[in-house]
Design an enzyme around this catalytic site. Structure first.
Site, PDB file in Angstrom:
ATOM      1  CE  LYS A 163      -3.937   2.023   2.554  1.00  8.08           C
ATOM      2  NZ  LYS A 163      -4.848   1.896   3.717  1.00  8.08           N
ATOM      3  CB  SER A 214      -8.741   1.229   5.545  1.00  2.00           C
ATOM      4  OG  SER A 214      -9.397   2.436   5.288  1.00  2.00           O
ATOM      5  CB  SER A 268      -8.216   3.899   2.611  1.00  2.00           C
ATOM      6  OG  SER A 268      -7.425   3.253   3.585  1.00  2.00           O
TER       7      SER A 268
END
Ligand code: GLN
Length: 506
Positions: free
Chosen positions: A78, A194, A170
């Site tokens: 990420k 998330s 997210s």
């Protein structure tokens, strides 16, 4: 020839050790898959040269019978994790072309254990969002489509709104990349859901460990008292393997827990016989779709059949969790994001004096949702409103934590809830007029962050249009092992997730 893209991480690690294939071959297959899947926009940076160099080094160690538990295994990272020498943006314009001179603790532990980095994955800007639509690199497209929906092949353009679905957020890039078989696993972070919400939307498994289980050092901060790193992977076992490498005490993060890291993968076959699973009545929210309700029922039936005792419990302050979260998280965000001033990192927009430079940089560098959070955060922390909002939200946070403590004190070992109130929705479908519509995605997940507890999302079924749905298990502090054990029971009962068809491959 082994189908390298459809192995689990555990199978791939085994294949590497038994020399069925090399890491260069495996990594090459994933680099190809990622390059062909640009229509999904899951990667914001592919690092093929670095990946192949790391893979070659892994092959050297494997040839000598050396190497760590993840030796040669290609992963996606990420873009919230700082990676030394590799651009890290948190998917915000304000970080521009920031290239960190250091590596986050979590990623450095993955490399220590032999993993290979394929590249950086898309996310909501500063991890603020539930759909990956706030990224400065544009939305991630879910590999999943509604049954019978008429999405054209990659590259046809124009059909994005309405037909293409969000992967959740997210950590949308992480979830989409794992679901589309573009990596064997991915790092993610979870401040209010998330990891778990995108996992649920994409038929993948995601665990947010207990606050303090993983070091936050080198992860771009959103709300420091809520942020935790964790993995998203194809199944429960792969998540357990990844978390073991990611977790552990770090003197550079004073909130990281000085506790031994268990062999989580050893816990997955423990089963749930003798465990007590709580079903919190407050999670049966008004307007909950019938299929979510049915999924939840099914999950408790599976756990009961596997030998658990399922009991009704009450977590009375649940309904205050979401409003309190949307005070605490923006408050901390407004403070954390004060560092982006045009001087220290990334973007700088010149102005007539220093104040004008700050204002212009921040106005251009931050997207709308991030600006909204900064405004809310500064407001609730301001002298006039601190007691009315921030202090009260913190008190609610304590009450939420006590709700869980009471349930656990009465002998509950884990709590079962739906992971999300719905299946994935369309890109552009939610939150454009009313941000609260988007915030409601987190109703089942934010309580867990507020209380600092571990939570796992496991795929458990499909909605009427063939989209994956997930269940969430919430555990005692630092008892991720029970979540892996119970998660495995759900995974076994639900059966393997049918993969989305590869319509995106160019
Ligand atoms: N969707 C939530 C938010 O926007 C949670 C995001 C997260 O966990 N990082 O704040």
């Amino acid at each position: 020839m082994t189908d390298l893209l459809h192995l689990t991480l555990a199978e791939a690690a085994h294949g590497l050790r038994s020399k069925t294939f090399t890491s260069v071959e495996l990594t090459g297959a994933y680099l190809d898959a990622a390059a062909k899947a640009r229509a999904l926009n899951a990667f914001v940076l592919e690092t093929p040269e670095k990946a192949l160099a790391m893979a070659a080094a892994s092959d050297g160690r494997l040839a000598k019978g050396e190497g760590g538990p993840l030796e040669g295994v290609p992963l996606g990272i990420k873009d919230l994790f700082c990676t030394e020498g590799v651009r890290t943006t948190a998917c915000s314009r304000i970080l521009g072309n920031f290239v960190p001179p250091y590596e986050s603790t979590v990623t450095s532990q993955l490399w220590r254990d032999g993993a290979v980095m394929l590249g950086k994955l898309n996310n909501d800007e500063f991890a603020m969002g539930s759909s990956n639509e706030t990224s400065c690199f544009g939305p991630v497209v879910s590999p999943w489509r509604r049954a019978g929906s008429n999405v054209h092949a990659a590259g046809s353009g124009g059909a994005i709104a309405g037909t293409h679905l969000v992967p959740g957020g997210s950590s949308g890039g992480s979830a989409a990349a794992v679901a589309a078989r573009l990596c064997l696993g991915a790092t993610a972070t979870d401040t209010g859901g998330s990891i778990r919400q995108p996992a649920a939307f994409t038929g993948t498994v995601g665990i947010k460990p207990t606050y303090g289980r993983c070091s936050r050092w080198g992860i771009v901060a959103f709300a420091s008292s809520l942020d935790q790193a964790g993995p998203i992977a194809r199944n429960v076992e792969d998540c357990a393997i990844l978390l073991r490498s990611m977790a552990g005490h770090d003197p550079k993060d004073t909130t990281s827990a000085d506790l031994p890291v268990p062999d989580f993968a050893a816990a997955i076959r423990r089963g749930v016989r003798g465990l007590t699973i709580g079903i919190p009545k407050e999670y049966r929210i008004a307007g909950m779709p019938g299929e979510i309700e049915a999924l939840w029922e099914q999950g408790s039936a599976w756990l009961r059949e596997a030998g658990a005792t399922v009991v009704d419990i009450s977590l009375p302050h649940t309904k205050y969790a979401l409003p309190a979260y949307y005070i605490v998280a923006p408050a901390e965000a407004s403070s954390n994001l004060a560092r982006y001033d045009g001087v220290r990192y990334g973007l700088r927009v010149p102005g007539s004096d220093i104040a004008a430079m700050y204002e212009k940089t921040r106005a251009e560098g931050f997207g709308r949702e991030v600006q909204r959070r900064i405004m809310i955060g500064t407001y609730v922390l301001s002298a006039g409103y601190y007691d009315a909002y921030y202090v009260r939200a913190q008190k609610i946070r304590t009450l939420i934590k006590q709700d869980f403590e009471q349930a656990y004190a009465r002998g509950v070992d884990a709590i079962l809830t739906p992971a999300t109130p719905s299946a994935a929705f369309g890109i552009g479908q939610k939150g454009s007029d009313d941000p609260v519509e988007m915030y409601l995605n987190d109703v089942f997940t934010v309580t867990v962050n507020m209380a600092g507890l571990p939570g796992i999302a496991v795929p458990a079924g499909y909605d009427g249009e063939g989209l994956p749905l997930g269940l969430q298990l919430i555990g005692r502090p630092f008892d991720e092992e029970t979540l892996f054990a119970a998660g495995q029971v759900i995974e076994d009962a639900a059966g393997r997730v049918t993969l989305p068809r590869t319509w995106w491959s160019s």
